[in-house]
Design a protein around this motif. Sequence first.
Motif, short mmCIF file in Angstrom:
data_model
loop_
_atom_site.label_atom_id
_atom_site.label_comp_id
_atom_site.label_asym_id
_atom_site.label_seq_id
_atom_site.Cartn_x
_atom_site.Cartn_y
_atom_site.Cartn_z
N ARG A 290 0.84 -1.10 -0.05
CA ARG A 290 0.08 0.07 -0.04
C ARG A 290 0.80 1.15 -0.04
O ARG A 290 0.45 2.24 -0.64
CB ARG A 290 -0.78 -0.09 1.31
N THR A 293 2.67 1.74 -3.49
CA THR A 293 1.76 2.04 -4.74
C THR A 293 0.49 3.04 -4.38
O THR A 293 -0.11 3.45 -5.41
CB THR A 293 0.89 0.80 -5.43
N CYS A 295 -2.26 2.26 -3.20
CA CYS A 295 -3.42 1.63 -3.75
C CYS A 295 -4.76 1.35 -2.49
O CYS A 295 -4.13 1.34 -1.41
CB CYS A 295 -3.29 0.13 -4.33
N TYR A 296 -5.59 1.17 -3.09
CA TYR A 296 -6.69 0.59 -2.07
C TYR A 296 -6.81 -0.94 -1.67
O TYR A 296 -6.09 -1.49 -2.61
CB TYR A 296 -8.06 1.21 -1.99
N LEU A 299 -7.28 -3.41 -4.64
CA LEU A 299 -6.42 -3.48 -5.74
C LEU A 299 -4.66 -3.83 -5.03
O LEU A 299 -3.92 -3.66 -5.54
CB LEU A 299 -5.95 -2.04 -6.50
N ASN A 300 -5.06 -4.48 -3.76
CA ASN A 300 -3.76 -4.89 -3.31
C ASN A 300 -3.43 -6.39 -3.26
O ASN A 300 -4.20 -7.22 -2.93
CB ASN A 300 -3.75 -4.55 -1.66
N ILE A 310 -4.33 -7.61 -11.15
CA ILE A 310 -3.86 -6.52 -10.77
C ILE A 310 -2.59 -6.39 -11.28
O ILE A 310 -1.60 -7.22 -11.19
CB ILE A 310 -3.54 -6.44 -9.09
N PRO A 317 -3.40 3.20 -8.75
CA PRO A 317 -4.36 2.36 -9.51
C PRO A 317 -5.81 2.59 -9.88
O PRO A 317 -6.22 2.73 -10.90
CB PRO A 317 -4.06 0.97 -9.59
N GLU A 318 -6.16 3.13 -8.59
CA GLU A 318 -7.77 3.37 -8.53
C GLU A 318 -8.10 4.67 -9.36
O GLU A 318 -9.49 5.14 -9.61
CB GLU A 318 -8.29 3.42 -7.10
#
Length: 321
Positions: A290, A293, A295-296, A299-300, A310, A317-318
Amino acid sequence: MGHGGRRMTHAQIAETITVLEGLHYRRDVQTTLRTEFDRRLYGRREEIRQGVVREGRGIALLGASGSGKSTVIEHLLKRHPELVLPDPGRERADVISFRVPSPASLKEVGRTALTALGYDLKRDRSATIIWGIVRELLQKRQTLFLHIDEVQDLKTSQSKQVIQNVINTLKSLMQHPEWPISIILSGMPEVRKMLNFDPQLARRFYPIALRPLSFTGDEEMLRDMVGSYLHKAALPPSSGIYTDEVLMRLLHAGAYEFGIVIEIIIAGIGEALMAGSDCLLLEHFAMAFRRRTGCYDGLNPFLAPDYRDIDPRKLFPEWED
């Protein structure tokens, strides 16, 4: 180095992480690289002793971003017991190493080579003159190897004529009538296109690929990697950290590239130490990814059910459309 049940200070954690980052996990490909390097090193020295001149031979070490190319080359050159490395107080240098500059023109690469050779170019010169000086200095400094890193930048957006000029320059170094050089090229997989552009150049290079990791082929090594770094950090694993599922998620999070996987292992250990945990948990890997990147959780790769969909290399990415 262990925390003995006590929460470590930030300074102690930083010390531990620095030690872990300095560790070198040996890979099979390094044995191949060392063997091919030594063949050229000792062969060239014997030719010099006998007064024999033969064209230089090269090594091309290719791998994707994060595969560990730079680390492998650095370990070879800096740890080799019989190499004379560049030193300001010594003329001889068995190997000269530099990274392709930007812009990656033949002229700018030559200027960078001169800097690596310790030569201060005081006024502008043509590429032909610059590379002539490079050849003279390589002989003067008794250099046996020229290592050029990030070679793919030589090919990017270059015309066929420019690529051919680069190839001709490399061949001229390897075919010098008095002091032929062995060349080590390291870069992304697309470098093979430049090498294959000229069959005469391609035949002079021994190819070594840093291939992506796979669970089927590298499961044992992956378990040993995690265990080695945990042992050095004096941090036990949780009971589930070595399961196939966790290790496959770790591989995917690291884009199946050796260097990135190690970065995530170390980052996960750092998260565990920061949290004061008495063992490494899956959640520590998730926290490390996390931070890496932005990410939430959906998307982990350490948390998402469909983690194989992913792309682990993307930041935020979101936010994509």
